[in-house]
Write an enzyme that holds these catalytic residues in place. Sequence first.
Site, PDB file in Angstrom:
ATOM      1  N   GLU A 128     -63.162  -2.774 -22.101  1.00 33.13           N
ATOM      2  CA  GLU A 128     -64.359  -2.881 -21.469  1.00 33.13           C
ATOM      3  C   GLU A 128     -65.761  -2.693 -21.861  1.00 33.13           C
ATOM      4  O   GLU A 128     -66.193  -1.255 -21.836  1.00 33.13           O
ATOM      5  CB  GLU A 128     -64.046  -1.943 -20.044  1.00 33.13           C
ATOM      6  CG  GLU A 128     -65.157  -2.030 -18.856  1.00 33.13           C
ATOM      7  CD  GLU A 128     -64.834  -1.009 -17.641  1.00 33.13           C
ATOM      8  OE1 GLU A 128     -64.100  -0.379 -17.855  1.00 33.13           O
ATOM      9  OE2 GLU A 128     -65.671  -1.188 -16.946  1.00 33.13           O
ATOM     10  N   LYS A 130     -62.182  -6.653 -20.232  1.00 29.44           N
ATOM     11  CA  LYS A 130     -62.906  -6.459 -18.731  1.00 29.44           C
ATOM     12  C   LYS A 130     -64.103  -6.368 -18.862  1.00 29.44           C
ATOM     13  O   LYS A 130     -64.933  -5.394 -19.214  1.00 29.44           O
ATOM     14  CB  LYS A 130     -62.307  -5.079 -18.461  1.00 29.44           C
ATOM     15  CG  LYS A 130     -62.999  -4.575 -17.100  1.00 29.44           C
ATOM     16  CD  LYS A 130     -62.361  -3.198 -16.541  1.00 29.44           C
ATOM     17  CE  LYS A 130     -62.839  -2.810 -15.457  1.00 29.44           C
ATOM     18  NZ  LYS A 130     -62.251  -1.585 -14.835  1.00 29.44           N
TER      19      LYS A 130
HETATM   20  C1  5MM Z   1     -63.459   3.508 -11.595  1.00 34.32           C
HETATM   21  O1  5MM Z   1     -64.488   3.918 -12.393  1.00 34.32           O
HETATM   22  C2  5MM Z   1     -64.284   4.092 -13.587  1.00 34.32           C
HETATM   23  C3  5MM Z   1     -64.369   5.382 -14.452  1.00 34.32           C
HETATM   24  O2  5MM Z   1     -65.804   5.691 -14.535  1.00 34.32           O
HETATM   25  P1  5MM Z   1     -66.358   7.069 -14.943  1.00 34.32           P
HETATM   26  O3  5MM Z   1     -65.481   7.207 -16.381  1.00 34.32           O
HETATM   27  O4  5MM Z   1     -67.583   6.722 -15.246  1.00 34.32           O
HETATM   28  O5  5MM Z   1     -65.928   8.026 -14.074  1.00 34.32           O
HETATM   29  C4  5MM Z   1     -64.919   2.836 -14.665  1.00 34.32           C
HETATM   30  O6  5MM Z   1     -64.875   2.641 -15.771  1.00 34.32           O
HETATM   31  C5  5MM Z   1     -64.500   1.376 -13.802  1.00 34.32           C
HETATM   32  O7  5MM Z   1     -63.154   1.302 -14.204  1.00 34.32           O
HETATM   33  C6  5MM Z   1     -65.422   0.558 -14.272  1.00 34.32           C
HETATM   34  O8  5MM Z   1     -66.675   0.772 -14.272  1.00 34.32           O
HETATM   35  C7  5MM Z   1     -65.049  -0.664 -13.475  1.00 34.32           C
HETATM   36  O9  5MM Z   1     -65.474  -0.127 -11.959  1.00 34.32           O
HETATM   37  P2  5MM Z   1     -66.286  -0.900 -11.181  1.00 34.32           P
HETATM   38  O10 5MM Z   1     -66.751   0.001  -9.856  1.00 34.32           O
HETATM   39  O11 5MM Z   1     -67.505  -1.170 -11.760  1.00 34.32           O
HETATM   40  O12 5MM Z   1     -65.595  -2.388 -10.653  1.00 34.32           O
END
Ligand code: 5MM
Length: 339
Positions: free
Chosen positions: A178, A220
């Site tokens: 990602e 991702k």
């Molecule tokens: C779900 O949030 C994930 C973890 O974020 P932190 O490590 O900042 O707490 C994050 O990696 C998430 O999987 C991705 O950003 C995709 O989530 P979104 O909300 O962007 O779809």
Amino acid sequence: MNTSALADTARAMVAQGKGLLAMDESIVTCNRRLAEVGIAETRENRRAWRELLLTAPGLGASISGVILVDETIRQATAGGTAFVRVARDAGLLVGIKVDTGAQAMAMHRGEKVTEGLDGLRARLETYVGLGASFAKWRAVLAIDDARLPTAACIAANAHALARYAALCQESGLVPIIEPEVLMDGPHTQARCQEVTEAVLRSVFRQLVRQGVVLEAMILKPNMVVAGLACPAQNTATQVAEATVQCLRRVAPAAVPGIAFLSGGQPGDAASARLNALQAFKRTPWPLSFSFGRALQQPALGIWAGQAAHRAAAQEALLHRARCNAAATLGRYSAAMEAP
Ligand code: 5MM
């Protein structure tokens, strides 16, 4: 390494009509999200929220797998059933976020590099023992109109992603890769495309150099969108066109699937864009989702920590999951959002 088993898992993660639920917020981020809707930032409330998500009835009809975080993969329902068991019984693959977060990059103001490689091999072994089939590592790239991201930041994050991915495959886990180009700022969609292409090129160069099996991973990425503060926003079709053009240029056909992050897009916009992406029939990879906020946000607001709102919150989650599942088949329409 059993490459064909890993490839099977990767394909199952992006199976037709399904996608991933990212519920791997770190403790700090999860607490922040709870606080935003007036819920106390406690371990028990984080557990209860994750239980609500995992036990939504029929989640497995539109979700292929869930991404957990270290705290969650070790937790259980209030009734004592391990979350991993709950997920498996619901037909969900279990994934685990294994990075330890994006930290300020030395000598690079405004940029971050994701950490977590130290001791990773042993941690992966533990997660396999706990029942994980796949893993996730997120790199975060800030963007502006000229300076960011720097070549150094792109290279450092790509290198770390590839080292993580190689360790995962060696341990029997499918790596989700990602590299997120953020939506913050006034940059144009064209600038987002330029940066996303550069980032993905660097990531795939490192993956190949470090021997990562492209058939046994999931990418991702962000969609190619204008920054949130850009006055010129794009239609779903324009987002889809730029995103597919970008991915065709840089993502090898060997990759079994692409599961987009939502990055702060509203849930309906993310679904509409995912749906528009399906119009490109001859992409080499299934185009699916691995959304966090775009799946969870409405449900969290409805729940607000109240037991009486639990069922309605689960229904809100299932609604967004169904919308996105439909979008992976090109069958989403705004009519699905009607009350
Ligand atoms: C779900 O949030 C994930 C973890 O974020 P932190 O490590 O900042 O707490 C994050 O990696 C998430 O999987 C991705 O950003 C995709 O989530 P979104 O909300 O962007 O779809």
